[in-house]
Design a protein around this motif. Structure first.
Motif, PDB file in Angstrom:
ATOM      1  N   ASN A   1      -2.066  12.369   0.956  1.00 43.01           N
ATOM      2  CA  ASN A   1      -2.895  11.249   0.324  1.00 43.01           C
ATOM      3  C   ASN A   1      -2.411  10.873  -0.739  1.00 43.01           C
ATOM      4  O   ASN A   1      -3.048   9.861  -1.469  1.00 43.01           O
ATOM      5  N   ILE A   2      -1.163  11.634  -1.193  1.00 49.19           N
ATOM      6  CA  ILE A   2      -0.652  11.305  -2.520  1.00 49.19           C
ATOM      7  C   ILE A   2       0.826  10.487  -2.297  1.00 49.19           C
ATOM      8  O   ILE A   2       1.535  11.187  -1.499  1.00 49.19           O
ATOM      9  N   ALA A   3       1.050   9.526  -3.350  1.00 51.53           N
ATOM     10  CA  ALA A   3       2.449   9.061  -3.201  1.00 51.53           C
ATOM     11  C   ALA A   3       2.960   8.995  -4.703  1.00 51.53           C
ATOM     12  O   ALA A   3       2.149   8.607  -5.645  1.00 51.53           O
ATOM     13  N   LEU A   4       3.973   9.638  -4.814  1.00 49.23           N
ATOM     14  CA  LEU A   4       4.479   9.632  -6.211  1.00 49.23           C
ATOM     15  C   LEU A   4       5.916   8.765  -6.122  1.00 49.23           C
ATOM     16  O   LEU A   4       6.722   9.104  -5.288  1.00 49.23           O
ATOM     17  N   LYS A   5       6.176   8.014  -6.826  1.00 50.43           N
ATOM     18  CA  LYS A   5       7.389   6.869  -6.545  1.00 50.43           C
ATOM     19  C   LYS A   5       7.875   6.405  -7.911  1.00 50.43           C
ATOM     20  O   LYS A   5       7.128   6.590  -9.015  1.00 50.43           O
ATOM     21  N   PHE A   6       9.034   6.010  -7.814  1.00 46.17           N
ATOM     22  CA  PHE A   6       9.714   5.118  -9.037  1.00 46.17           C
ATOM     23  C   PHE A   6       9.077   3.685  -8.932  1.00 46.17           C
ATOM     24  O   PHE A   6       8.692   3.381  -8.020  1.00 46.17           O
TER      25      PHE A   6
ATOM     26  N   THR B   1      -0.180   7.250  -6.736  1.00 42.46           N
ATOM     27  CA  THR B   1      -1.132   6.469  -6.043  1.00 42.46           C
ATOM     28  C   THR B   1      -1.928   7.619  -5.068  1.00 42.46           C
ATOM     29  O   THR B   1      -1.268   8.509  -4.498  1.00 42.46           O
ATOM     30  N   TYR B   2      -3.315   7.425  -5.031  1.00 37.27           N
ATOM     31  CA  TYR B   2      -3.953   8.336  -4.117  1.00 37.27           C
ATOM     32  C   TYR B   2      -4.840   7.650  -3.113  1.00 37.27           C
ATOM     33  O   TYR B   2      -5.540   6.702  -3.425  1.00 37.27           O
ATOM     34  N   ARG B   3      -4.818   7.996  -1.905  1.00 37.58           N
ATOM     35  CA  ARG B   3      -5.661   7.606  -0.780  1.00 37.58           C
ATOM     36  C   ARG B   3      -6.909   8.387  -0.746  1.00 37.58           C
ATOM     37  O   ARG B   3      -7.051   9.599  -0.802  1.00 37.58           O
TER      38      ARG B   3
ATOM     39  N   PHE C   1       0.855  -1.368   0.214  1.00 36.81           N
ATOM     40  CA  PHE C   1      -0.088  -0.131   0.025  1.00 36.81           C
ATOM     41  C   PHE C   1       0.901   1.137   0.170  1.00 36.81           C
ATOM     42  O   PHE C   1       1.369   1.534   1.197  1.00 36.81           O
ATOM     43  N   GLU C   2       0.756   1.879  -1.084  1.00 36.74           N
ATOM     44  CA  GLU C   2       1.903   3.153  -1.230  1.00 36.74           C
ATOM     45  C   GLU C   2       1.670   4.387  -0.362  1.00 36.74           C
ATOM     46  O   GLU C   2       2.625   5.069  -0.279  1.00 36.74           O
ATOM     47  N   THR C   3       0.209   4.398  -0.217  1.00 39.02           N
ATOM     48  CA  THR C   3      -0.038   5.751   0.521  1.00 39.02           C
ATOM     49  C   THR C   3       0.070   5.487   2.055  1.00 39.02           C
ATOM     50  O   THR C   3      -0.296   6.540   2.678  1.00 39.02           O
ATOM     51  N   MET C   4      -0.181   4.157   2.314  1.00 40.58           N
ATOM     52  CA  MET C   4      -0.109   3.954   3.807  1.00 40.58           C
ATOM     53  C   MET C   4       1.129   4.185   4.597  1.00 40.58           C
ATOM     54  O   MET C   4       2.020   3.641   3.968  1.00 40.58           O
ATOM     55  N   TYR C   5       1.144   4.886   5.549  1.00 37.13           N
ATOM     56  CA  TYR C   5       2.483   5.128   6.489  1.00 37.13           C
ATOM     57  C   TYR C   5       2.784   3.955   7.088  1.00 37.13           C
ATOM     58  O   TYR C   5       1.908   3.116   7.772  1.00 37.13           O
ATOM     59  N   PHE C   6       4.087   3.666   7.204  1.00 36.99           N
ATOM     60  CA  PHE C   6       4.607   2.842   7.995  1.00 36.99           C
ATOM     61  C   PHE C   6       4.199   3.014   9.478  1.00 36.99           C
ATOM     62  O   PHE C   6       4.336   4.066  10.038  1.00 36.99           O
ATOM     63  N   ASN C   7       3.819   1.782  10.016  1.00 43.58           N
ATOM     64  CA  ASN C   7       3.438   1.535  11.741  1.00 43.58           C
ATOM     65  C   ASN C   7       2.300   2.510  11.804  1.00 43.58           C
ATOM     66  O   ASN C   7       1.985   2.943  12.816  1.00 43.58           O
ATOM     67  N   GLU C   8       1.429   2.761  10.744  1.00 45.66           N
ATOM     68  CA  GLU C   8       0.101   3.570  10.709  1.00 45.66           C
ATOM     69  C   GLU C   8      -0.922   2.599  11.283  1.00 45.66           C
ATOM     70  O   GLU C   8      -1.667   3.098  12.093  1.00 45.66           O
ATOM     71  N   PHE C   9      -0.962   1.376  10.819  1.00 46.54           N
ATOM     72  CA  PHE C   9      -2.142   0.479  11.240  1.00 46.54           C
ATOM     73  C   PHE C   9      -1.370  -0.978  11.466  1.00 46.54           C
ATOM     74  O   PHE C   9      -0.441  -1.549  11.265  1.00 46.54           O
ATOM     75  N   PHE C  10      -2.039  -1.602  12.462  1.00 46.97           N
ATOM     76  CA  PHE C  10      -1.736  -3.033  12.905  1.00 46.97           C
ATOM     77  C   PHE C  10      -3.199  -3.580  13.324  1.00 46.97           C
ATOM     78  O   PHE C  10      -4.347  -3.028  13.778  1.00 46.97           O
ATOM     79  N   SER C  11      -3.178  -4.986  13.227  1.00 50.05           N
ATOM     80  CA  SER C  11      -4.527  -5.554  13.215  1.00 50.05           C
ATOM     81  C   SER C  11      -4.294  -7.223  13.803  1.00 50.05           C
ATOM     82  O   SER C  11      -2.991  -7.418  13.587  1.00 50.05           O
ATOM     83  N   ASP C  12      -5.120  -7.866  14.488  1.00 47.68           N
ATOM     84  CA  ASP C  12      -5.216  -8.895  14.819  1.00 47.68           C
ATOM     85  C   ASP C  12      -6.221  -9.845  13.979  1.00 47.68           C
ATOM     86  O   ASP C  12      -6.416 -10.950  13.902  1.00 47.68           O
TER      87      ASP C  12
END
Length: 419
Positions: free
Chosen positions: A408-413, A394-396, A311-322
């Protein structure tokens, strides 16, 4: 040390290229094809030992530059016995890591192996791997560049691989691990706050490829043509008080891949991944949704390399789930034939994640969100613009849309190279 590794790599390439003179043209052609096939799988072959290129050099936010050597004995050494392992060094954390393993083949027809291993290394917190997943090699791993949440583990494991049927592969493993998060974290287990854990884990995994074609070889059944869909199911059980294990929990993980192929480069791919954890489960063994966005202020500061299924727009360590499920839809169109050397490809992608956490307060000294409202992003890739590099946007949107539009935007190689 980087200079020394480069010297060793160059020396090995020289020996392989010039150390053996071909006896005839057809043999030379066969050797070249075999060499390219090994290289595409991430190996640099020698007569008795194949060096593993995955360990040569990498980078992440905790170790900085990570470099070392690894490999495995090949069939010229033995068809029924393998020794494999690696040693690496992280410059930022100033630590060596290593793994040593041996494998013995019991039954060639069913490709039955028993494996013993000892590993002292890092693992990304919240990541899940399937025992039956085949070897996957990339010249560099995009997500790894930005990961900063790791836990140290010393793991002793025993496993059995077995081709149950022609289309069904299985693997069973029992492991004992000592785990220490590299970040400030405590897990509250029945009123006791723990910062280090012991986990004794039993796992069993099944991979079913009902429409793939397999041939029997000296090494057992080998997939010669992939068919879809493919299914993987894995069950894990942590056993409390077995070898001083701290926790009693279970996990069940599932993955399904469907691919509608018109041509090799013109296809639609659907990937479904889900997981459910029940019991005393520390953050180290819970789930993230494979985020790949770093927490920086501007779009250009977040500019990096896109992953294959992250998920390119999701930040590291933003969400965790069981408990969670992710759905990804990828539509790759036939490349544009602009010239023989310039064939860019358009890919459209939509991703969705849904998850929840029952008792987030048990995870101390760390904050995160849930995915219970449903996370959505869509994007576009234009691949193979120059030397395998391309661009992605990518757009969130939806329930987890952030107040600032730019966030909400991710621009990447992108990077796509195949041998």
């Amino acid at each position: 040390m980087l200079r020394h590794c480069f010297f060793i790599f160059s020396f090995l390439c020289f020996n392989i290229t010039y150390g053996q003179q071909p006896k005839e043209t057809s043999q030379d052609s066969t050797q070249k094809k075999a060499f390219i096939r090994h290289l595409g799988n991430g190996y640099l072959p020698t007569k008795y030992f194949n060096f593993d290129l995955r360990y040569l050099i990498k980078f992440n936010q905790y170790e900085g530059v990570r470099t070392g050597l690894g490999g495995t004995t090949n069939q010229n050494f033995s068809k029924n016995l393998k020794f494999h392992g690696y040693t690496v060094y992280g410059f930022r954390d100033d630590q060596f890591k290593f793994s040593a393993a041996t494998s013995i083949r019991l039954a060639p027809k069913t490709n039955t192996w028993i494996n013993l291993s000892y590993t002292d290394d890092l693992q990304e917190t919240g990541s899940t791997t399937f025992l039956t997943d085949g070897r996957f090699f990339q010249f560099f791993e995009p997500r790894l560049l930005n990961i900063d949440l790791f836990h140290q583990h010393i793991t002793k494991s025993f496993s059995i691989e077995h081709q149950l049927f022609r289309q069904v592969n299985t693997k069973t493993e029992f492991s004992v691990s000592k785990i220490k998060p590299t970040y400030t974290y405590n897990f509250n287990s029945n009123g006791t706050s723990l910062s280090n854990f012991r986990i004794s884990m039993a796992k069993i995994a099944f991979q079913w490829s009902p429409f793939s074609e397999f041939n029997r070889t000296e090494e057992g059944f080998k997939e010669v043509q992939s068919g879809y869909p493919k299914f993987t199911l894995q069950y894990s059980k942590s056993l409390k008080n077995v070898f001083e294990s701290n926790f009693n929990f279970s996990k069940i993980d599932f993955k399904a891949i469907q691919k509608f192929i018109k041509t090799e480069d013109n296809y639609t791919e659907i990937t479904l991944v889900s997981g459910l954890a029940n019991g005393d489960v520390s953050l180290t063994h819970l789930y993230h949704a494979y985020p790949n966005n770093i927490t920086k202020e501007t779009i250009l500061q977040r500019f990096s390399v896109a992953g294959l299924n992250s998920f390119e727009t999701m930040y590291f360590n933003e969400f965790f789930s069981d408990k969670f499920v992710t759905f990804q839809l990828k539509r790759a169109f036939k490349p544009f034939l602009i010239s023989e050397r310039f064939k860019p490809q358009l890919v459209l992608i939509t991703r969705y994640a849904l998850g929840d956490m029952e008792s987030p307060e048990r995870h101390e000294n760390i904050t995160f969100n849930s995915l219970k409202k449903g996370y959505t992003e869509s994007g576009i890739e234009l691949n193979k613009l120059l030397f395998g590099f391309g661009l992605s946007f990518t757009y969130r949107y939806g329930a987890y849309y952030l107040p600032s539009f730019a966030d909400n935007i991710a621009l990447k190689f992108t990077f796509n190279v195949s041998l």
